[in-house]
Design an enzyme around this catalytic site. Structure first.
Site, PDB file in Angstrom:
ATOM      1  N   TRP A 103       0.817  -1.208   0.000  1.00 44.93           N
ATOM      2  CA  TRP A 103       0.000   0.000   0.000  1.00 44.93           C
ATOM      3  C   TRP A 103       0.849   1.256   0.000  1.00 44.93           C
ATOM      4  CZ3 TRP A 103      -4.226  -1.462  -1.911  1.00 44.93           C
ATOM      5  CH2 TRP A 103      -4.742  -2.731  -1.602  1.00 44.93           C
ATOM      6  N   ASP A 172      -1.772   6.493   6.359  1.00 42.75           N
ATOM      7  CA  ASP A 172      -2.800   5.553   5.904  1.00 42.75           C
ATOM      8  C   ASP A 172      -3.049   4.590   7.063  1.00 42.75           C
ATOM      9  OD1 ASP A 172      -4.326   3.532   4.820  1.00 42.75           O
ATOM     10  OD2 ASP A 172      -2.956   3.071   3.173  1.00 42.75           O
ATOM     11  N   LYS A 196     -12.484  -2.058   7.264  1.00 41.84           N
ATOM     12  CA  LYS A 196     -11.766  -2.999   8.130  1.00 41.84           C
ATOM     13  C   LYS A 196     -12.189  -2.779   9.589  1.00 41.84           C
ATOM     14  CE  LYS A 196      -8.385  -2.656   4.571  1.00 41.84           C
ATOM     15  NZ  LYS A 196      -8.406  -3.938   3.882  1.00 41.84           N
TER      16      LYS A 196
END
Ligand SMILES: Cc1ncc(COP(=O)(O)O)c(C=O)c1O
Ligand SMILES: Cc1ncc(COP(=O)(O)O)c(C=O)c1O
Ligand SMILES: [Mg+2]
Ligand SMILES: [Mg+2]
Ligand SMILES: [Mg+2]
Ligand SMILES: [Mg+2]
Lengths: 361, 361
Positions: A103, A172, A196
């Protein structure tokens, strides 16, 4: 009775059962409106109450005041890979990025697509991202330092955040948002895809400090400027109302049932320890992340062979333990144990793992 | 029993009751997975089945083949105001825009923010957008002609689409998508925020012809390039799974309960006629759109005074007829009667309107 499994999916992921039950119970008639939450106007009092409640709860959970804005933006965390530099990286400046996995790598790639300058301040690519780097070569003039706080795929997590000497951290936090208390004074912006830890897929939560907003780049399309969302309480256009409603219920659960982030953190540590202790006591299961970089959210591990891993995932699925396959890019196994995964779920997994080792070890 | 009102909201708007009931019934255990649809992985077989079914149904309803792609993009129609020119308007070319109201005006504004060249081919601003222009000054070299097929706020709709001599039409169909059959050979791209005719808020459906995709601008951030969605069946990153699931159920209802777009169109015409006939027979109620430009989706009207309009909306609300206030920018009243609004709902509104005129006229 509905059948329910223990869901170890990396995201979309398990939600608290009480939240799902409340959505179900009110689904045809939300708060006496005679409408489903999916039919209520985003310009109505009932929806205003929801979005305001969600913002207030996030601020209270994180202990932040009016120096931050809480925004709901569509496009997932992937859209933020572009929106962060569009808004916060001015021409002539560069930003520091720490590369800790898939990511972070994508965040760097999107920044470069925009023609902006990235300084990779550290990377753990040399050992397949199995650790969080300790030495960072930070640029004191960087616009921000970008960090992926939890690496969903590689199973690593920043235990503490670095001292960046006043340069704001942009993080993030898609896979560990609101899983533990944070010292928010270090952060200029945090973002997290909801799917999530905080709700269904379909919205990204962005928490941004006012001073960054004020000096943000201008001239952007309305939907790509943080200012648009900040100035309208995320109601410039039609927001994903259902998803925000579900998030509000999860936040309420986090405050009122769990009791806040200290408590959530304690539970999360206990949950992860049950699995990591098992790895350390067994030669059959082995964690893939360095011990000091282990994630409390995504527990990645290997079995002695790929054949055994395949059988492990299959048999677990038969035992109503779902989502244990590792990410296709790395293989192996992964148990994603976000806030909503209960201790009972972990216990069921541990019991299954012991039995599987006994019969296959 | 849940209380249910007749919901004339402009969007988010009423959904078919059978769709809401199915979502509710399966909410804790979707398709025997032991998970809520909000917890199911977007990389799973059950979700693949949903998104593929939705795409297939859209194509079948519109009678299009593999020369078009059906995409699900976050950010609402407002994001498309920017994504359309980013992707489809090359440097050195201009695009024609027909300005028929608030949303066309915003589409033009976002194109200009990008530094692109807009030719306003026609506008109905001279009479507060009460009509659809008949004369267009089209540029044969334009990259596309942008049209707002239905003007949600002004209550006007294109009854037919112009002959653009081969220049592809790009149409914002947010408020009339799948409400009637379309000759898709005229269109290069159509887009629609889901929250009026096809589902809950949180996704925009984009239907784009392959030849436009192939020559689209490159170098865009991944999440802003149509190609990213086209190449991944809208699964490059985590899509809004719940919203896509709900859309799939609405599409199923449209095909299997209503019987397709010809049937839907006939019902919609009948519904609108009940209201417009009432206006024409009454001096108390007056439509705001020119007769030949009237929308079948958003029926805008005035009463003799603002006081009466206020009382009308209040009393309607008390009679479980919700959402009849006109948009804040224009005042008056508006009944949004999308696909999911039943004939019974229209009849209840007409009865109320007659009674209100009798006691207040
Ligand atoms: C840490 C992290 N960042 C970004 C993403 C991408 O999120 P989205 O699918 O919402 O774009 C993910 C998804 O798993 C993630 O785990
Ligand atoms: C015709 C039209 N276009 C665009 C929009 C904006 O849609 P969104 O809120 O999804 O950005 C609307 C919303 O009402 C609309 O009616
Ligand atoms: Mg990763
Ligand atoms: Mg071991
Ligand atoms: Mg309009
Ligand atoms: Mg009249």
């Amino acid at each position: 009775m509905s059948k329910r499994i223990y869901n170890f999916n990396p995201g979309p992921a398990a939600l608290p059962l009480s939240v799902l039950e409340e959505i179900q119970a009110t689904f045809l008639d939300f708060a006496g409106t005679g409408m489903s939450i999916t039919e209520v106007s985003h310009r109505s009092k009932p929806f205003d109450a929801i979005i305001n409640d969600a913002v207030t709860r996030v601020k209270r959970l994180l202990g932040i005041g009016d120096d931050f804005k809480v925004l709901f933006v569509q496009g997932g965390a992937s859209m933020q890979f572009a929106m962060v530099p569009m808004n916060l990286l001015p021409d002539g400046k560069s930003a520091d990025y720490v590369n800790t996995g898939t990511w972070s790598t994508k965040a760097i790639k999107e920044t470069k697509i925009l023609g902006k300058t990235v300084n990779v301040a550290a990377s753990s690519e040399d050992r397949n991202f199995a650790y969080i780097p300790k030495e960072l070569s930070l640029d004191p003039n960087a616009a921000y330092v970008h960090i992926t706080s939890n690496n969903t795929i590689k199973g690593t997590q920043w235990a503490d955040f670095p001292d960046t000497k006043g340069v704001p951290i942009v993080s993030d936090m898609s896979s560990d948002i609101l899983s533990r208390p944070l010292d928010m004074s270090k952060f200029g912006l945090i973002y997290a895809g909801a799917q999530k830890n905080i709700g269904p897929a379909g919205v990204c939560m962005v928490i941004v400090k006012n001073d960054l907003l004020e000096k943000a780049n201008t001239g952007l399309p309305s939907m790509l400027a943080y200012k648009t969302y900040a100035d309208s309480n995320s109601l410039y256009n039609t927001p994903p109302c259902f998803t925000i409603y579900a998030i509000d219920l999860v936040l309420k659960w986090l405050e009122e049932t769990i009791g806040g982030l200290e408590k959530m953190d304690a539970v999360n540590r206990e949950k992860a320890a049950l699995l990591y202790d098992l790895f350390d006591a067994s030669s059959f299961y082995n964690g893939t992340a360095d011990a000091d970089s282990r994630s409390l959210m995504n527990v990645t591990f290997r079995l002695p062979s790929e054949d055994l891993e395949k059988r492990f995932v299959e048999e677990a699925t038969k035992n109503d333990l779902g989502g244990l396959k590792g990410h296709r890019s790395v293989g192996g196994c992964r148990a994603s144990i976000y806030n909503a995964m209960s201790m009972e779920g972990i216990q069921a997994l541990v019991d299954f793992m012991k039995e599987f080792e006994r019969t296959n070890g």
